[in-house]
Design a protein around this motif. Structure first.
Motif, PDB file in Angstrom:
ATOM      1  N   ALA A 134       0.829  -1.213   0.000  1.00 42.35           N
ATOM      2  CA  ALA A 134       0.000   0.000   0.000  1.00 42.35           C
ATOM      3  C   ALA A 134       0.863   1.263   0.000  1.00 42.35           C
ATOM      4  O   ALA A 134       0.480   2.288  -0.561  1.00 42.35           O
ATOM      5  CB  ALA A 134      -0.926   0.006   1.211  1.00 42.35           C
ATOM      6  N   TRP A 135       2.038   1.176   0.644  1.00 39.09           N
ATOM      7  CA  TRP A 135       2.986   2.295   0.624  1.00 39.09           C
ATOM      8  C   TRP A 135       4.384   1.717   0.505  1.00 39.09           C
ATOM      9  O   TRP A 135       4.815   0.932   1.349  1.00 39.09           O
ATOM     10  CB  TRP A 135       2.878   3.138   1.898  1.00 39.09           C
ATOM     11  N   THR A 136       5.084   2.054  -0.560  1.00 44.15           N
ATOM     12  CA  THR A 136       6.419   1.511  -0.784  1.00 44.15           C
ATOM     13  C   THR A 136       7.420   2.624  -1.052  1.00 44.15           C
ATOM     14  O   THR A 136       7.092   3.641  -1.658  1.00 44.15           O
ATOM     15  CB  THR A 136       6.427   0.547  -1.983  1.00 44.15           C
ATOM     16  N   THR A 137       8.648   2.397  -0.586  1.00 44.84           N
ATOM     17  CA  THR A 137       9.745   3.327  -0.861  1.00 44.84           C
ATOM     18  C   THR A 137      10.950   2.533  -1.331  1.00 44.84           C
ATOM     19  O   THR A 137      10.977   1.310  -1.202  1.00 44.84           O
ATOM     20  CB  THR A 137      10.128   4.131   0.400  1.00 44.84           C
ATOM     21  N   ALA A 138      11.919   3.227  -1.871  1.00 41.54           N
ATOM     22  CA  ALA A 138      13.133   2.550  -2.319  1.00 41.54           C
ATOM     23  C   ALA A 138      13.751   1.790  -1.154  1.00 41.54           C
ATOM     24  O   ALA A 138      13.829   2.293  -0.035  1.00 41.54           O
ATOM     25  CB  ALA A 138      14.132   3.556  -2.882  1.00 41.54           C
ATOM     26  N   TYR A 139      14.184   0.574  -1.418  1.00 39.46           N
ATOM     27  CA  TYR A 139      14.672  -0.314  -0.364  1.00 39.46           C
ATOM     28  C   TYR A 139      15.903   0.276   0.326  1.00 39.46           C
ATOM     29  O   TYR A 139      16.845   0.727  -0.321  1.00 39.46           O
ATOM     30  CB  TYR A 139      15.014  -1.675  -0.964  1.00 39.46           C
ATOM     31  N   GLY A 140      15.874   0.298   1.660  1.00 36.61           N
ATOM     32  CA  GLY A 140      17.023   0.730   2.440  1.00 36.61           C
ATOM     33  C   GLY A 140      17.101   2.217   2.696  1.00 36.61           C
ATOM     34  O   GLY A 140      18.049   2.690   3.321  1.00 36.61           O
ATOM     35  N   LEU A 141      16.112   3.008   2.235  1.00 36.41           N
ATOM     36  CA  LEU A 141      16.126   4.446   2.503  1.00 36.41           C
ATOM     37  C   LEU A 141      15.933   4.722   3.989  1.00 36.41           C
ATOM     38  O   LEU A 141      15.340   3.931   4.713  1.00 36.41           O
ATOM     39  CB  LEU A 141      14.992   5.145   1.734  1.00 36.41           C
ATOM     40  N   ASP A 142      16.424   5.861   4.436  1.00 33.43           N
ATOM     41  CA  ASP A 142      16.136   6.310   5.784  1.00 33.43           C
ATOM     42  C   ASP A 142      14.620   6.393   5.952  1.00 33.43           C
ATOM     43  O   ASP A 142      13.899   6.835   5.051  1.00 33.43           O
ATOM     44  CB  ASP A 142      16.760   7.685   6.020  1.00 33.43           C
ATOM     45  N   LEU A 143      14.115   5.976   7.115  1.00 31.98           N
ATOM     46  CA  LEU A 143      12.668   5.900   7.315  1.00 31.98           C
ATOM     47  C   LEU A 143      11.999   7.260   7.317  1.00 31.98           C
ATOM     48  O   LEU A 143      10.775   7.356   7.245  1.00 31.98           O
ATOM     49  CB  LEU A 143      12.359   5.160   8.615  1.00 31.98           C
ATOM     50  N   SER A 144      12.791   8.336   7.378  1.00 35.11           N
ATOM     51  CA  SER A 144      12.195   9.667   7.314  1.00 35.11           C
ATOM     52  C   SER A 144      11.818  10.048   5.877  1.00 35.11           C
ATOM     53  O   SER A 144      11.069  10.993   5.650  1.00 35.11           O
ATOM     54  CB  SER A 144      13.165  10.714   7.870  1.00 35.11           C
ATOM     55  N   ASP A 145      12.343   9.304   4.896  1.00 34.33           N
ATOM     56  CA  ASP A 145      12.041   9.577   3.494  1.00 34.33           C
ATOM     57  C   ASP A 145      10.741   8.862   3.135  1.00 34.33           C
ATOM     58  O   ASP A 145      10.693   7.642   3.048  1.00 34.33           O
ATOM     59  CB  ASP A 145      13.186   9.088   2.596  1.00 34.33           C
ATOM     60  N   LYS A 146       9.681   9.617   2.921  1.00 38.73           N
ATOM     61  CA  LYS A 146       8.352   9.037   2.717  1.00 38.73           C
ATOM     62  C   LYS A 146       7.939   9.051   1.247  1.00 38.73           C
ATOM     63  O   LYS A 146       6.770   8.881   0.923  1.00 38.73           O
ATOM     64  CB  LYS A 146       7.316   9.784   3.553  1.00 38.73           C
ATOM     65  N   GLU A 147       8.888   9.305   0.339  1.00 42.07           N
ATOM     66  CA  GLU A 147       8.540   9.382  -1.071  1.00 42.07           C
ATOM     67  C   GLU A 147       8.144   8.001  -1.592  1.00 42.07           C
ATOM     68  O   GLU A 147       8.926   7.066  -1.596  1.00 42.07           O
ATOM     69  CB  GLU A 147       9.710   9.929  -1.884  1.00 42.07           C
ATOM     70  N   SER A 148       6.913   7.871  -2.026  1.00 42.37           N
ATOM     71  CA  SER A 148       6.395   6.578  -2.450  1.00 42.37           C
ATOM     72  C   SER A 148       6.789   6.260  -3.887  1.00 42.37           C
ATOM     73  O   SER A 148       6.845   7.146  -4.736  1.00 42.37           O
ATOM     74  CB  SER A 148       4.875   6.563  -2.331  1.00 42.37           C
ATOM     75  N   ILE A 149       7.051   4.976  -4.147  1.00 44.14           N
ATOM     76  CA  ILE A 149       7.289   4.500  -5.503  1.00 44.14           C
ATOM     77  C   ILE A 149       5.969   3.914  -5.987  1.00 44.14           C
ATOM     78  O   ILE A 149       5.667   2.747  -5.788  1.00 44.14           O
ATOM     79  CB  ILE A 149       8.387   3.424  -5.552  1.00 44.14           C
ATOM     80  N   SER A 150       5.161   4.739  -6.621  1.00 44.79           N
ATOM     81  CA  SER A 150       3.816   4.304  -6.987  1.00 44.79           C
ATOM     82  C   SER A 150       3.816   3.154  -7.979  1.00 44.79           C
ATOM     83  O   SER A 150       2.885   2.347  -8.006  1.00 44.79           O
ATOM     84  CB  SER A 150       3.033   5.484  -7.566  1.00 44.79           C
ATOM     85  N   ILE A 151       4.855   3.067  -8.803  1.00 45.85           N
ATOM     86  CA  ILE A 151       4.883   2.014  -9.818  1.00 45.85           C
ATOM     87  C   ILE A 151       4.974   0.632  -9.186  1.00 45.85           C
ATOM     88  O   ILE A 151       4.624  -0.373  -9.797  1.00 45.85           O
ATOM     89  CB  ILE A 151       6.044   2.240 -10.813  1.00 45.85           C
ATOM     90  N   SER A 152       5.430   0.548  -7.931  1.00 47.04           N
ATOM     91  CA  SER A 152       5.562  -0.745  -7.264  1.00 47.04           C
ATOM     92  C   SER A 152       4.358  -1.089  -6.401  1.00 47.04           C
ATOM     93  O   SER A 152       4.309  -2.150  -5.794  1.00 47.04           O
ATOM     94  CB  SER A 152       6.827  -0.765  -6.397  1.00 47.04           C
ATOM     95  N   GLN A 204       1.218   2.322   8.154  1.00 46.61           N
ATOM     96  CA  GLN A 204       0.507   3.585   8.029  1.00 46.61           C
ATOM     97  C   GLN A 204       1.277   4.749   8.645  1.00 46.61           C
ATOM     98  O   GLN A 204       1.095   5.893   8.241  1.00 46.61           O
ATOM     99  CB  GLN A 204      -0.882   3.480   8.671  1.00 46.61           C
ATOM    100  N   ASP A 205       2.135   4.454   9.634  1.00 42.97           N
ATOM    101  CA  ASP A 205       2.941   5.524  10.236  1.00 42.97           C
ATOM    102  C   ASP A 205       4.270   5.710   9.497  1.00 42.97           C
ATOM    103  O   ASP A 205       5.148   6.417   9.964  1.00 42.97           O
ATOM    104  CB  ASP A 205       3.191   5.251  11.718  1.00 42.97           C
ATOM    105  N   TYR A 206       4.418   5.036   8.351  1.00 42.77           N
ATOM    106  CA  TYR A 206       5.584   5.118   7.462  1.00 42.77           C
ATOM    107  C   TYR A 206       6.811   4.365   7.964  1.00 42.77           C
ATOM    108  O   TYR A 206       7.841   4.345   7.295  1.00 42.77           O
ATOM    109  CB  TYR A 206       5.972   6.575   7.152  1.00 42.77           C
TER     110      TYR A 206
END
Length: 327
Positions: free
Chosen positions: A48-66, A111-113
């Motif tokens: 439901a919410w994905t980010t680039a693997y291994g990013l700092d958890l403060s980075d909430k930029e979603s990879i919508s294509i995944s 949900q809390d990222y």
């Protein structure tokens, strides 16, 4: 750029609440086999919410294509989903693998990222089952990514031994009745043990569904991939196809079950997901529109469709599956 593309997309008619959805299995008899129930399921459950693997958890930029889902794990349970397709990787955390999509492509978040881990999925499902003991939830757990499969196997073994999680622990691989598994998590093992020697009985990990192949687009409908202790599993997973072709594969599987080619009592894993073209949400929209259409509903009325693994599943789609049980 080293940052992933941020594709903002609209979600598909989110239907989050349905009072019947949290306990729809309560209306089914105890003696029915789990494999004979039409079950709503989510493909790539944690996305439901994905980010680039291994990013700092403060980075909430979603990879919508995944993204393959629009609802988080607890929301999926509340709308009627009763089977999860979970992909785990131990590349970062060896004791509690992350839920991922692809080989180090996307890390799934809550949900809390914060990162979504395998233990989180077990805990959220445990909480749901405590509140709704008439239900059962199937976990198909796969290893995905560059972490060691042995770490995933050990983690699942530890969860099995943890008495806080209501995991079904059978002595054989036979299909259970619903009455045997109410209030419990039923595992399906989509990973090998590698060099790991499990402490728990192998049957506690569930039926072995590792390595079922990937050329389903070349055959019509489903094929059998497992037969042990009287438990049979058939899978339709033609994903490198377009939505028109996918509908044919899905309906062919229903036809196989209706004709007896797929025997009664066999598990059917019937995927609606496809990747041609690669924009998942567009494929999901097309498949959802078809799935909820009058003609599609009429075609599957009173028939076995199996465990239906869908992208972007919501209450309306889940209802269309669990409200239509085999006659």
């Amino acid at each position: 750029s080293s940052k992933p593309a941020n594709w903002q997309v609209d979600v598909i008619n989110v239907e989050k609440q349905n009072a019947k959805a949290v306990k729809w299995m309560s209306e089914l008899p105890d003696q029915i086999l789990l494999s004979d129930i039409n079950i709503p399921a989510s493909h790539d459950t944690g996305t439901a919410w994905t980010t680039a693997y291994g990013l700092d958890l403060s980075d909430k930029e979603s990879i919508s294509i995944s993204k393959c889902q629009q609802l988080f794990v607890e929301e999926q349970l509340n709308v009627g989903v009763r089977a999860f397709d979970v992909r785990a990787d131990s590349f970062i955390d060896h004791d509690d693998p992350d839920i991922v999509h692809g080989s180090q492509i996307a890390q799934c978040r809550k949900q809390d990222y914060s990162k979504l881990s395998l233990k989180d999925v077990f805990q959220k499902t445990t909480d749901f089952l405590k509140a709704n003991p008439s239900e059962t939830v199937i976990f198909k757990i796969n290893h995905q990514g560059s972490g060691k499969v042995e770490d995933v196997a050990k983690s699942v073994d530890n969860f099995i031994q943890n008495k806080d999680f209501p995991i079904y622990k059978p002595d054989t691989f036979a299909v259970p009745s619903l009455g045997q598994v109410r209030g419990k998590i039923v595992l399906m093992r989509g990973f090998s043990f590698g060099s790991y020697k499990p402490v728990s009985k192998t049957s506690y990990f569930g039926i072995d569904m590792a390595g079922w192949g990937g050329d389903y687009d070349k055959i019509p409908g489903a094929r059998q991939i497992y037969d042990n202790d009287g438990c049979k599993v058939w899978v339709q997973d033609a994903y490198t196809v377009n939505t028109t072709e996918k509908r044919s594969h899905f309906e062919k599987t229903i036809e196989q079950a209706a004709s007896g080619e797929i025997p009664e009592g066999a598990y059917i894993l019937n995927f609606t997901s496809c990747t041609n073209p690669t924009v998942i949400i567009n494929n999901a929209r097309n498949m959802t529109s078809w799935f909820l259409s009058r003609n599609a509903r009429a075609y599957r009325e009173g028939k076995r469709v199996g465990i239906v693994l869908m992208d972007y599943i919501d209450a309306k789609m889940a209802l269309a599956i669990y409200s239509n049980q085999p006659a």
